[in-house]
Design an enzyme around this catalytic site. Structure first.
Site: not given
Length: 288
Positions: A39, A58, A106, A108, A154, A186, A210
């Site tokens: 995101y 990014r 579903r 992995h 991110k 952070e 990040l």
């Protein structure tokens, strides 16, 4: 109804603009099942996105890291973001953009055949830091960093950040400062900066933090203001004895931290380096 958000807010989902309360995503979307996506959060002032080129870089870096193909070119995404910004009320807003691997059974492992990524974006008002926060600073508490080891991506997998942020809420403060093996990393959703002897310090850009969009901007602002800047490991003792501590993010912009774990930072007031960098930040926004 969507708690905390008007249902008629404009959102974008997979090629269409619609109301927030009418947008639907499959329960088998890998972003929902696995947090398999990335995101971006883009602030905008007076109808103009702030540092959009850096957000694109990014975004592309995060997508490449988890091997999701870029679903749209920059021009198409810019058009989406611009339309959402244009629909927003008020002088400032935030565009949230999320891209997941897409819908599949579903499992992995990555899907065996190519699937179409899910692209979602929405706009919400940007609540700017208050005059009190800017002039008196914010308080934080220290915690151990227990997140995964790819914080440079991110990712929408934010449970570690959610739990860290909740610690700040329950402590009645604005943010946390996290440490891993005794070194500063952070905040829960922000970068942390330390000022010692007039020099601005930041943790190095690696997999433990990040790289916020303001990371590069703060280095630029420091150079313009004649403030020395160094990225290096910062022990907890240096944070706790700092002359100034700052916090940056899309929503916090640049704010002074004046209390850590109930104790004052320096003299307990925003310092001269903060004021220089804050003035530079405000000038960048004014120049949009």
């Amino acid at each position: 109804m969507i708690p905390g958000m008007p249902g008629d807010s404009l959102v974008y989902l997979n090629g269409e603009f619609t109301r927030a309360d009418q947008a639907k995503i499959s329960v088998l979307d890998r972003g929902f099942i696995f947090g398999d996506g990335i995101y971006e959060v883009v602030p905008a002032y007076r109808g103009k996105a702030f540092r959009m080129a850096e957000h694109f870089k990014r975004l592309e870096r995060s997508l490449a890291a988890i091997r999701i193909p870029m679903p749209m070119d920059r021009a198409a995404l810019t058009a989406v973001i611009d339309r959402l910004i244009a629909s927003a009320a008020g002088p400032a807003c935030i565009v949230y953009l999320q891209i997941t691997r897409g819908v599949y059974k579903r499992d992995h492992a990555f899907p065996a055949q190519p699937i179409t990524p899910t692209v979602f974006a929405m706009v919400t008002p940007l609540v700017l830091p208050s005059a009190k926060q800017r002039e008196q600073g914010v308080a934080v508490v220290s915690i151990e960093d227990e997140r995964w080891l790819h914080c440079e991506i991110k990712s929408v997998s934010l449970l570690g950040n959610v739990l860290a942020r909740q610690q700040a809420v329950e402590a009645g403060v604005d943010e946390v400062i996290q440490y891993r093996d005794g070194l500063l990393t952070e905040g829960s959703s922000s970068n942390i900066w330390v000022v010692r002897d007039g020099k601005l310090l930041a943790p190095p850009k690696n997999n433990l933090i990040l790289e916020g969009i303001r990371y590069g901007l703060m280095a630029e602002l420091a150079e313009e203001a004649g403030v020395s800047f160094e990225a290096r490991p910062i022990p907890r003792a240096e944070v706790e004895s700092a002359d100034e501590v700052l916090v940056t993010s899309a929503t916090k912009e640049v704010l002074p931290v004046t209390r850590i774990d109930g104790k004052p930072v320096g003299d307990g007031k925003p310092g001269p380096v903060y004021r220089l960098l804050r003035a530079g930040y405000d000038a960048r926004i004014a120049a949009l």
